[in-house]
Design an enzyme around this catalytic site. Structure first.
Site, short mmCIF file in Angstrom:
data_model
loop_
_atom_site.label_atom_id
_atom_site.label_comp_id
_atom_site.label_asym_id
_atom_site.label_seq_id
_atom_site.Cartn_x
_atom_site.Cartn_y
_atom_site.Cartn_z
N THR A 112 0.85 -1.17 0.00
CA THR A 112 0.00 0.00 0.00
C THR A 112 0.90 1.24 0.00
OG1 THR A 112 -1.56 -1.39 1.11
CG2 THR A 112 -1.75 0.93 1.60
N THR A 140 -4.19 1.86 -2.14
CA THR A 140 -3.50 0.63 -2.51
C THR A 140 -4.07 -0.03 -3.75
OG1 THR A 140 -2.66 -1.47 -1.61
CG2 THR A 140 -4.95 -0.93 -1.12
N ASN A 164 -3.33 -3.31 -3.47
CA ASN A 164 -3.06 -4.51 -2.68
C ASN A 164 -1.63 -4.97 -2.96
OD1 ASN A 164 -3.54 -6.36 -0.74
ND2 ASN A 164 -4.51 -7.86 -2.08
N SER A 191 -10.02 -4.20 5.29
CA SER A 191 -8.68 -3.64 5.09
C SER A 191 -8.00 -3.43 6.43
CB SER A 191 -8.80 -2.30 4.36
OG SER A 191 -7.57 -1.62 4.33
N GLY A 245 1.82 -1.97 4.39
CA GLY A 245 2.27 -3.19 5.08
C GLY A 245 1.17 -4.17 5.44
N GLY A 246 -0.03 -4.08 4.82
CA GLY A 246 -1.08 -5.05 5.14
C GLY A 246 -1.34 -5.03 6.64
N1 GLY Z 1 -4.71 -4.43 0.81
C1 GLY Z 1 -4.19 -4.17 2.10
C2 GLY Z 1 -5.18 -3.62 3.04
O1 GLY Z 1 -6.20 -3.11 2.60
O2 GLY Z 1 -5.00 -3.69 4.22
#
Ligand code: GLY
Length: 606
Positions: free
Chosen positions: A412, A430, A432, A483, A505-506
């Site tokens: 992101t 993002t 993703n 998310s 960083g997810g």
């Molecule tokens: N795609 C990562 C998030 O939305 O957390």
């Protein structure tokens, strides 16, 4: 804020800034001062410089390589920080032309789609927190939604196993929200015409810009994602990644941007761009139709408002889990005195708070338009008290008693803007994964996201990584996928703007943002050190405390293991670093922009 005329100051970080920190982290950790944590420092002030040096003397493990030196910019009136110095300059250009923070944020968002193709986007989605100088605040959800033809089991094969189609190729994309979100923010809280704030992005796409080492590395490192699709011709000309020094022009993207600038979001959602996206979907077996695009709408919410030790946080509500998870973590930690930075106790408490917040995240959160989300309970002080009372300060607990996990993409990008009136915008956006699904709509010059992977492809059962996600986040047509994005604005105890922060960083977004905020509030660190300080990550399942390579001393690792933590060096991409934070923070006579030394980008201000 003083209106002094100064040149724009820019720092570009083309890659990681590494330097040795000789001090070992020992029991001599400086006790936290009793004063407020916002760090008074400017480039010009000797007094401020010495205060900064003083604060940066908090010792670090001997082998820790990240330095905060060179990664911060201070300016008196306004500041923009992002993962692209060119995009930050676009924001400053708009501010200098009289725009406010929203105008500038929209300019940065469109510019990132040009200069940071790995994550900046028109074909993805995101979240924005706006706080105006009069104290009003707003949250904008422009997350992608599942197409109408999406179904709960669309990513399972005939044996019921999860396939990789949620990550790569045409089925992986949710209906993009970025153009709708950026234009909605501008229409409601901006002051300038769309064409004016988009001018820098159009110029960058049209005239091009020079490929730097960060972009060249990014394209080369993701060639296998890009090469099967139409973007190969532009990003891998002749089969070879663009190299440093090349002039990079994106004429199709420039045409797309010009058409949005002329007619607004309609151009994207029902005009020629929608035609191009729908045609690419048909060609590749995807399911996004012109009806999906025409139906897309961003959602305005009130931000979640929480407190931590007297500071106020304005955070993102669902469909992001970010706000709830950061607030729940901090609410739990509020029940313990701040332990010295880098101590085993500080990491133990942090890991236990993260564990509890992630169990809730993974079992209870989803798109509130589709499922009941207990927001008030999870962010309440009473709930945090109960959670804190379940923590043994001497022993790690186990996630075994809980369930669930998360497997979001990690690529992101975040940007923060403060203008000379004190209006502030925190935005995280993002595709993703880097370059999203890899699918490139050549006629429109855009990559499409692989956000469908943020749904639970097989609720209640392990996915292809052995991870388990919840029923609340199952796929349904028109639903937003959960998310972890956590754009956050922090106010000091007087209610004045202090921090505008977020990360890539997810799931590590949540833990990274929380740790930088803790470093500022609990450990009184300078912003530079708060960012370069080693991080940990715990997401409940797998039940492992991850730490950055050389980030914890051997003694700290031993102590955490003795407490019962399964502790391992982080296996994450780019050398095991956890999160990539961007922040703008208030200093004594202006604003400081800081780009995480784990990543590239630039801050610019005046
Ligand atoms: N795609 C990562 C998030 O939305 O957390």
């Amino acid at each position: 804020m003083a209106q002094r005329a100064r040149g724009v100051m820019i720092v570009t970080l083309a890659g990681l800034l590494l330097s040795c920190q000789p001090a070992g982290r020992t029991a001599t950790t400086k006790p936290a001062p009793a004063t407020l944590p916002n760090t008074p420092m400017t480039m010009e002030s000797a007094k401020a410089a010495s205060e900064r040096a003083e604060r940066e003397r908090v010792p670090l493990p001997a082998a820790w390589k990240l330095s905060s030196e060179g990664s911060t910019v201070v300016a008196p009136d306004a500041m923009v920080a992002s993962n692209s110095a060119l995009a930050s300059q676009a924001g400053v250009e708009v501010l200098r032309a009289g725009g406010n923070a929203v105008d500038a944020a929209v300019a940065v968002g469109f510019a990132l789609a040009v200069t940071l193709p790995e994550a900046g986007n028109l074909g993805g989605g995101g979240y924005m927190i706006i706080r105006l100088s009069d104290g009003r605040s707003f949250a904008l959800d422009y997350r992608e939604v599942a197409p109408l033809a999406a179904s709960r089991d669309m990513f399972l094969d005939s044996q019921g196993n999860v396939t990789d189609k949620s990550q790569v190729g045409h089925l992986a994309s949710g209906v993009p929200g970025s153009v709708a979100g950026l234009t909605a923010a501008l229409a409601r809280y901006g002051t300038m015409p769309l064409a004016k704030v988009m001018a820098p992005a159009i110029r960058l796409a049209d005239s091009g810009f020079t490929v730097d080492s960060a972009l060249a590395r990014s394209i080369a490192g993701n060639a296998s994602r890009i090469s099967p699709f139409a973007g190969a011709a532009l990003f891998l000309p002749g089969g070879h990644p663009l190299t440093v020094g090349a002039m990079f022009r994106q004429p199709a993207l420039a045409t797309t941007l010009r058409s949005i600038a002329a007619t607004g979001a309609t151009a994207f959602y029902s005009g020629a761009i929608a035609d191009a996206i729908a045609a690419e979907m048909e060609r590749g077996g995807g399911i996004i139709t012109k009806t999906d695009l025409a139906r897309y709408a961003p959602a305005w919410h009130a931000p979640l408002a929480g407190t931590f030790r007297g500071y106020t946080l304005l955070a993102m509500p669902p469909s992001s889990s970010g706000g709830i998870s950061v607030l729940e973590t901090l609410n739990i930690l509020e029940h313990f005195p701040a332990s010295p930075a880098g101590s085993a106790m500080s990491y133990h408490l942090l890991a236990e708070a993260f564990r509890r917040a992630f169990v809730d995240r993974n079992t209870k959160l989803g798109d509130p338009a589709f499922v009941q989300v207990p927001v008030s309970q999870l962010t309440s002080k009473e709930y945090a008290r109960q959670q804190a009372s379940s923590i043994d300060v001497n022993r790690a607990s186990s996630t075994g008693a809980f369930r669930q996990a998360t497997g979001e993409g990690v690529n992101t990008t975040h940007y923060s803007v403060v203008d000379d009136h004190g209006n502030a915008v925190a935005t995280t956006t993002t595709l993703n994964d880097l370059y999203g699904s890899g699918v490139y709509v050549a006629d429109a010059g855009i990559f499409l996201n692989d956000e469908m992977d943020d749904f639970a492809a097989r609720p209640g059962q392990p996915n292809m990584y052995g991870l388990v996600q919840g029923e609340q986040n199952a796929i349904a047509p028109g639903k937003r996928m959960l998310s972890a994005m956590s754009p956050t604005i922090v106010l000091d105890p007087k209610g004045d703007l202090l921090l505008v922060i977020g990360s890539r960083g997810g799931p590590r977004i949540i833990t990274s943002v929380a740790q930088v905020i803790l470093n500022v509030i609990d450990h009184h660190m300078s912003y530079g050190q708060a960012m370069s300080e080693p991080r940990i990550h715990h997401q409940a399942w797998p039940d492992v405390l991850h730490y950055e390579p050389n980030g914890l001393s051997a003694a700290t690792v031993d102590s955490l293991r003795a407490m019962g933590h399964r502790i391992e060096v982080a296996p994450y991409e780019s050398g095991g670093f956890i999160g990539r934070v961007i922040l703008v923070g208030r200093v004594a006579d202006g604003w400081e922009g800081v780009v995480d030394p784990r990543t590239s980008g630039g801050a610019a201000g005046y």
